[in-house]
Design a protein around this motif. Structure first.
Motif, PDB file in Angstrom:
ATOM      1  N   TRP A 295       0.835  -1.199   0.000  1.00  8.40           N
ATOM      2  CA  TRP A 295       0.000   0.000   0.000  1.00  8.40           C
ATOM      3  C   TRP A 295       0.872   1.252   0.000  1.00  8.40           C
ATOM      4  N   LEU A 296       2.005   1.195   0.710  1.00  8.40           N
ATOM      5  CA  LEU A 296       2.908   2.352   0.782  1.00  8.40           C
ATOM      6  C   LEU A 296       3.958   2.335  -0.331  1.00  8.40           C
ATOM      7  N   ASN A 297       3.863   1.355  -1.253  1.00  7.89           N
ATOM      8  CA  ASN A 297       4.836   1.192  -2.342  1.00  7.89           C
ATOM      9  C   ASN A 297       6.272   1.073  -1.825  1.00  7.89           C
ATOM     10  N   LEU A 298       6.479   0.293  -0.773  1.00  6.35           N
ATOM     11  CA  LEU A 298       7.833   0.099  -0.260  1.00  6.35           C
ATOM     12  C   LEU A 298       8.556  -0.949  -1.111  1.00  6.35           C
ATOM     13  N   SER A 299       9.886  -1.027  -0.913  1.00  4.86           N
ATOM     14  CA  SER A 299      10.645  -2.005  -1.692  1.00  4.86           C
ATOM     15  C   SER A 299      10.632  -3.379  -1.013  1.00  4.86           C
ATOM     16  N   ASP A 300      10.303  -3.400   0.278  1.00  2.00           N
ATOM     17  CA  ASP A 300      10.342  -4.658   1.023  1.00  2.00           C
ATOM     18  C   ASP A 300       9.323  -4.572   2.156  1.00  2.00           C
ATOM     19  N   TYR A 301       8.824  -5.741   2.606  1.00  2.00           N
ATOM     20  CA  TYR A 301       7.863  -5.682   3.713  1.00  2.00           C
ATOM     21  C   TYR A 301       8.544  -5.889   5.059  1.00  2.00           C
ATOM     22  N   ARG A 302       9.835  -6.241   5.049  1.00  2.00           N
ATOM     23  CA  ARG A 302      10.509  -6.539   6.320  1.00  2.00           C
ATOM     24  C   ARG A 302      10.631  -5.327   7.245  1.00  2.00           C
ATOM     25  N   VAL A 304       8.579  -3.075   7.925  1.00  2.00           N
ATOM     26  CA  VAL A 304       7.358  -2.727   8.652  1.00  2.00           C
ATOM     27  C   VAL A 304       6.889  -3.838   9.599  1.00  2.00           C
ATOM     28  N   ILE A 305       7.581  -4.977   9.619  1.00  2.00           N
ATOM     29  CA  ILE A 305       7.098  -6.103  10.425  1.00  2.00           C
ATOM     30  C   ILE A 305       7.068  -5.769  11.920  1.00  2.00           C
ATOM     31  N   TRP A 306       8.170  -5.251  12.465  1.00  2.00           N
ATOM     32  CA  TRP A 306       8.202  -4.962  13.908  1.00  2.00           C
ATOM     33  C   TRP A 306       7.232  -3.852  14.289  1.00  2.00           C
ATOM     34  N   PRO A 307       7.214  -2.722  13.545  1.00  2.00           N
ATOM     35  CA  PRO A 307       6.219  -1.688  13.908  1.00  2.00           C
ATOM     36  C   PRO A 307       4.792  -2.217  13.878  1.00  2.00           C
TER      37      PRO A 307
ATOM     38  N   PRO B  23      20.611  -0.995  11.802  1.00  2.00           N
ATOM     39  CA  PRO B  23      21.691  -1.443  10.917  1.00  2.00           C
ATOM     40  C   PRO B  23      21.167  -2.091   9.633  1.00  2.00           C
ATOM     41  N   LYS B  24      19.997  -2.778   9.747  1.00  2.00           N
ATOM     42  CA  LYS B  24      19.451  -3.460   8.558  1.00  2.00           C
ATOM     43  C   LYS B  24      18.705  -2.497   7.660  1.00  2.00           C
ATOM     44  N   ILE B  25      18.089  -1.499   8.250  1.00  2.00           N
ATOM     45  CA  ILE B  25      17.240  -0.605   7.457  1.00  2.00           C
ATOM     46  C   ILE B  25      18.040   0.530   6.840  1.00  2.00           C
ATOM     47  N   LYS B  31      11.991   6.047   1.581  1.00  2.00           N
ATOM     48  CA  LYS B  31      10.580   5.758   1.800  1.00  2.00           C
ATOM     49  C   LYS B  31      10.401   4.648   2.849  1.00  2.00           C
ATOM     50  N   ASP B  32      11.219   3.604   2.719  1.00  2.00           N
ATOM     51  CA  ASP B  32      11.155   2.492   3.671  1.00  2.00           C
ATOM     52  C   ASP B  32      11.424   2.987   5.088  1.00  2.00           C
ATOM     53  N   LYS B  33      12.461   3.815   5.217  1.00  2.00           N
ATOM     54  CA  LYS B  33      12.818   4.339   6.545  1.00  2.00           C
ATOM     55  C   LYS B  33      11.675   5.182   7.108  1.00  2.00           C
ATOM     56  N   LEU B  34      11.117   6.020   6.227  1.00  2.00           N
ATOM     57  CA  LEU B  34      10.027   6.898   6.663  1.00  2.00           C
ATOM     58  C   LEU B  34       8.853   6.054   7.165  1.00  2.00           C
ATOM     59  N   ALA B  35       8.481   5.017   6.391  1.00  2.00           N
ATOM     60  CA  ALA B  35       7.367   4.147   6.790  1.00  2.00           C
ATOM     61  C   ALA B  35       7.664   3.478   8.127  1.00  2.00           C
ATOM     62  N   PHE B  36       8.893   2.989   8.273  1.00  2.00           N
ATOM     63  CA  PHE B  36       9.325   2.332   9.515  1.00  2.00           C
ATOM     64  C   PHE B  36       9.124   3.255  10.714  1.00  2.00           C
TER      65      PHE B  36
END
Lengths: 366, 74
Positions: A295-302, A304-307, B23-25, B31-36
């Motif tokens: 949904w967020l067009n990320l490159s990977d789902y990993r 977001v797993i912990w959040p 370290p992994k992110i 964008k990935d970091k922002l979502a995280f």
């Protein structure tokens, strides 16, 4: 996004505990409440919803082979409406997963770990599931494969050990009040059958996608048979008092006593159930994480797993002061909400995509 | 009313997630970091509320499906 590949048999092995795990515990008393001694018919009626859902999921997969519902809803409905719809799916799956985790915690705290805070029981399960989801789809599928015998064989043994206590007169007279009570009793289990729509998150990663429909239908049949058998053994042993029990399968396994040696078998039911709940929560968790990332067009789902794990635990408490409210919600809301999100909206999407494809074809030929 | 226990526990968990995941992110896209971080922030903010006794998505859905729910409770 997901580089792993699974076979359609593995998909079936993942889906079976995903549906059955929580259903075998609560469904007997819920169906008995409405259908009384005709409770064995309710899962059969409910399975029609499962057949319909699997068929819709497979047909949608045929139209959009490499996409999940989050992605193709944008293609069908346009970017804006598709995004809203995708958000609705996330806003459905994340709280529902939370509800399942809460159900797991309530069961464990109610029956076994009486003094442990429920949040500890739930958080440790989420931690475990997060590791499984981090491993990816292939790891999830193998975990399910590994646990399938441990999940099914004890249930079969349970049937044999209980058979001396069966009172077949409990089932008669059949259909005293007609078929309506059984239909009403089918509503709650049909909510579980709509969960087959989770297949839409697995189908894009199948190596043998053509067999997806066949194995999906086989899973529906296996789930239906399991629920019929569990409903039957519970009612054959407990009779009308099934209605008053929260976890009737626990009561019947507690009643087993063979030669003063096989006793307290409710611990087996619990162990089986924890395995099933682990797979169920992991599959839902996986769908939630993959869906959010798409949904967020990320490159990977990993990432977001912990959040999402934190959100799952929070949603499991949100608006549920006690297990009672959760039980009520599962009974009076989930069947309808599940039907809307997992069967009716997908059906609408399918109709729209079929019609628009026809229109495109027509405008090309004329 | 805030539930301090839940809030502090969530704060510790969020901190641990950031320490172990960073370290992994690090090499992932912006964008990935922002979502995280946004999702962690949402989780952290939610932990400040008394969630069990608060109206939420499930309450609204219950209101939406009330007619069907009544049928089940008969």
């Amino acid at each position: 996004m997901e580089k792993g590949k699974i076979s359609s048999l593995q998909m079936a092995i993942m889906m079976y505990p995903t549906i059955v795990a929580t259903a075998i515990l609560g469904v007997p008393s819920i169906t008995a409440m409405y259908a009384k001694n005709d409770l064995w018919l309710s899962p059969i009626l409910a399975s029609f919803i499962g057949i319909l859902t699997v068929y819709i999921a497979y047909k949608l997969h045929k139209h959009f082979p490499n996409q999940t519902v989050i992605q193709f809803s944008e293609q069908i409905m346009g970017r804006l409406v598709g995004k809203i719809l995708g958000f609705l799916y996330l806003a459905f799956y994340i709280p529902v997963t939370g509800g399942i985790i809460r159900g797991y915690g309530e069961f464990i705290v109610d029956s076994f770990l009486v003094k442990t805070p429920i949040s500890v029981v739930m958080a440790s399960m989420v931690l475990l599931c997060a590791f499984a989801v981090l491993g990816g789809l292939e790891v999830l599928a193998r975990v399910a494969q590994l646990f399938l015998p441990a999940f099914t064989i004890p249930l079969i043994i349970l049937i044999f050990l209980l058979s001396p206590d069966f009172e077949f007169k409990n089932l008669f007279p059949m259909f005293e009040d007609g078929i309506m009570p059984s239909i009403k009793g089918a509503i709650a289990p049909s909510g579980y059958f709509t969960e087959f729509f989770l297949m839409i998150f697995l189908l894009p990663f199948l190596t043998d996608g053509k067999k997806g429909l066949k194995y999906g239908m086989m899973t529906v049949f296996a789930v239906m048979m399991t629920l019929v058998v569990v409903n039957l053994i519970v009612f054959l042993v407990l009779g009308e008092s099934t209605i008053s029990k929260v976890y009737p399968l626990m009561n019947v396994s507690r009643s087993i006593s063979v030669g003063n040696f096989f006793e307290n078998l409710e611990s087996i039911t619990m162990a089986v159930w924890i395995l099933g709940a682990f797979i169920k929560i992991s599959v839902f968790y996986y769908a939630a994480a993959l869906g959010t990332a798409q949904w967020l067009n990320l490159s990977d789902y990993r990432p977001v797993i912990w959040p999402i794990g934190i959100l799952l635990v929070e949603f499991s408490f949100w608006s549920f002061p006690s297990g009672m409210e959760l039980g009520r919600y599962d009974l009076v809301n989930f069947p309808f909400q599940g039907l809307m999100m997992q069967t009716l909206i997908p059906m609408l999407l399918l109709v729209i995509s079929v019609v628009s494809k026809r229109l495109v074809k027509k405008s090309k030929t004329s | 009313m805030m539930r301090w226990g839940a809030f502090f526990a969530t704060t510790v968990i969020v901190a641990l997630i950031i320490i172990f995941q960073w370290p992994k992110i690090k090499q992932n896209s912006k964008k990935d970091k922002l979502a995280f971080f946004m999702l962690l922030l949402i989780g952290w903010v939610l932990s400040m509320f008394d969630l069990p006794n608060m109206a939420g998505p499930t309450t609204w859905i219950e209101a939406l499906f009330k007619p069907f729910g009544k049928f089940m409770e008969q």
